[in-house]
Structure formats: structure tokens, C-alpha cells
Design a protein around this motif. Structure first.
Motif: not given
Length: 277
Positions: A96-101
Motif C-alpha cells: 500500500e505504501s509503495y503504491t501510494n509513493l
């Protein structure tokens, strides 16, 4: 990213938040609510079509064959299940974090991943700390430039599918917008991270142990469950106008690699049996 594609992604995010932004998810108990009305999780719906697992009988047989007590076997299974659940949650948070980044929203990096978001020679990067997190980074490093992340962790429901439809909620990991540089047939792509040690069950496949009707032509294992999960998410997205052109399971491996498995579309007739039960 071209302005038109950027607008499509932005408008799609706004649409999904407008339609589904009032869904409340309570992690403890895995419960969904919309305006204080309880909705059934997709995982619960899928379990209705799984064959029952006779834990005591199977544990007893396994214990006898392996010279253990049934209680020890049950503890081992519980420990393994908890380990898998905790590890899977960590991986999904990183995803989730990497996708949002990648989508341009570093402010949406999960709190649990903030210590991994560091300055590397003047560039802020999100550092993977174990193999399945590395697999997520590898996926994004290798993905086509035409596959644009719309966002991550979209809560969905059947609310816009008619009065006769069951009240069901779920959360999809990923939504992409994919450009076709040759033919211009652009599409939305639904995707999910999966962290299973295996997606198929050899024993069940050899013995043709299948799910319950109307899925009695599908082996009762994780891959079949995910096919149903993907298609339920697809129907929820399409109920608000987000037409899904492709569905892809991203299987994250222990060695830091990944495999993309395309998920087939199920017929509306079969899905309606589930949705209007």
C-alpha cells in the motif's frame, strides 16, 4: 504521465471515494459497516462455498503418522497460521505504501513503514526489509510505463447493484490504468498482492475436491477462491462505472521475486447466484 491519463486516474479516485468513502472497516473481527449497517466481508462469502475442514480428525491422523500429540499438531498449525497472517499484513502495508509513493502520494505511506522511508543521496526512497517487500519493489521497477497506479486499498461494496443484491464489502489492493501504445485500447486493471506459500493444493487437485455449487467445477484451493474474490471486486467496481479490462494476481515469493497470474472473468449468471443468495 500525460495530462489526460493523470486526469483519468484523479477522477477515478474521486469517484471511488465519493461512492465508497463511507465504508467503515473494523480490523478486529474483520467487520464492515455502512451507515451503521453491517455488511458481509467478501472473505466470508467465499468461505460459504469452501468444503468444511475437519480439523480435529485431520490433526488426529497427522499426529499418529508423525508420532505427535493432536494438541501439539493443532498448536503448530495455529502458530503457522498466525505467522502467515502477521507476515501477510506487513507485506500488504508495504505494498500500500509503495503504491501510494509511486502514485505520487508519499503522505499516504503507512505509519508502520515510515522508518523505511529514508533519504538516499538526496532522493527519498522506501526501503524493503525482507524478500516479499523486495518483490513489490521489483514489480514496480519492472512494470511497464503504460501501467499507471490509480491507488491502493480501495474499499468496495455491492450498494449500487440493486435492492435484491446481498450487502457485501471488500477491499481491493490495487487499481491500475493501462495505456495501449499500439491500439489505443486503454483499460482499468484490477490487481491484488498474494503472499501464499502455494496457490494450489496438490492433494485436492489429485482427488478432485471442488468447491460447492455453483463452483463445483473449481478445485477448492486458494487460487479458485481468489478467482471468485477478484470477480466480486470487479462487479463492485463496474457497478459505479469503472469497467475492468483485466485482472492480475501478483504472487509475491519468498526469494524476492514475483509472478503475475491473469484471472479469468466469470459469467454474470454464476456470480448472480452468489450476489442474490
Amino acid at each position: 504521465m500525460e495530462k489526460n491519463v493523470k486526469n483519468i486516474c484523479e477522477n477515478t479516485r474521486k469517484l471511488l471515494y465519493e461512492k465508497f468513502g463511507n465504508i467503515q472497516f473494523i480490523e478486529e473481527g474483520h467487520e464492515y459497516f455502512i451507515e451503521n449497517e453491517k455488511y458481509t466481508p467478501v472473505s466470508t462469502v467465499i468461505s460459504e462455498y469452501e468444503q468444511p475442514f475437519e480439523e480435529d480428525r485431520i490433526a488426529d491422523n497427522y499426529a499418529k503418522k508423525n508420532h505427535k500429540t493432536k494438541e501439539d499438531v493443532l498448536k503448530e498449525w495455529k502458530f503457522k497460521n498466525l505467522k502467515s497472517t502477521i507476515s501477510g499484513s506487513r507485506v500488504h502495508e508495504f505494498g500500500e505504501s509503495y503504491t501510494n509513493l509511486v502514485a505520487g502520494f508519499p503522505e499516504k505511506i503507512c505509519e508502520s513503514n515510515l522508518k523505511q522511508y529514508v533519504d538516499c543521496r538526496g532522493e527519498m526512497v522506501l526501503i524493503p526489509t525482507f524478500p516479499k517487500e523486495s518483490a513489490i519493489k521489483k514489480f514496480y521497477d519492472e512494470k511497464s510505463g503504460y501501467l499507471i497506479p490509480v491507488g491502493a486499498e480501495f474499499k468496495l461494496s455491492t450498494r449500487y447493484m440493486g435492492d435484491k443484491v446481498r450487502k457485501i464489502c471488500g477491499t481491493c489492493d490495487l487499481l491500475f490504468y493501462e495505456e495501449d501504445p499500439l491500439f489505443g485500447e486503454n483499460q482499468f486493471v484490477l490487481a491484488d498482492w498474494k503472499t501464499n506459500a502455494s496457490l494450489t493444493n496438490d492433494y485436492k487437485r489429485k482427488n478432485n475436491i471442488c468447491m460447492k455449487f455453483p463452483f463445483n467445477n473449481m478445485v477448492d484451493d486458494a487460487l479458485s477462491h481468489y478467482i471468485l474474490q477478484f470477480n466480486l471486486y470487479r462487479k463492485m467496481l463496474e457497478s459505479v462505472g469503472v469497467k475492468i479490462g483485466d485482472m492480475r494476481l501478483i504472487w509475491l515469493k519468498e526469494d524476492g521475486d514475483y509472478e503475475i497470474i491473469k484471472i479469468e472473468k466469470m459469467s454474470d449468471g454464476i456470480l448472480d447466484r452468489v450476489l442474490t443468495k
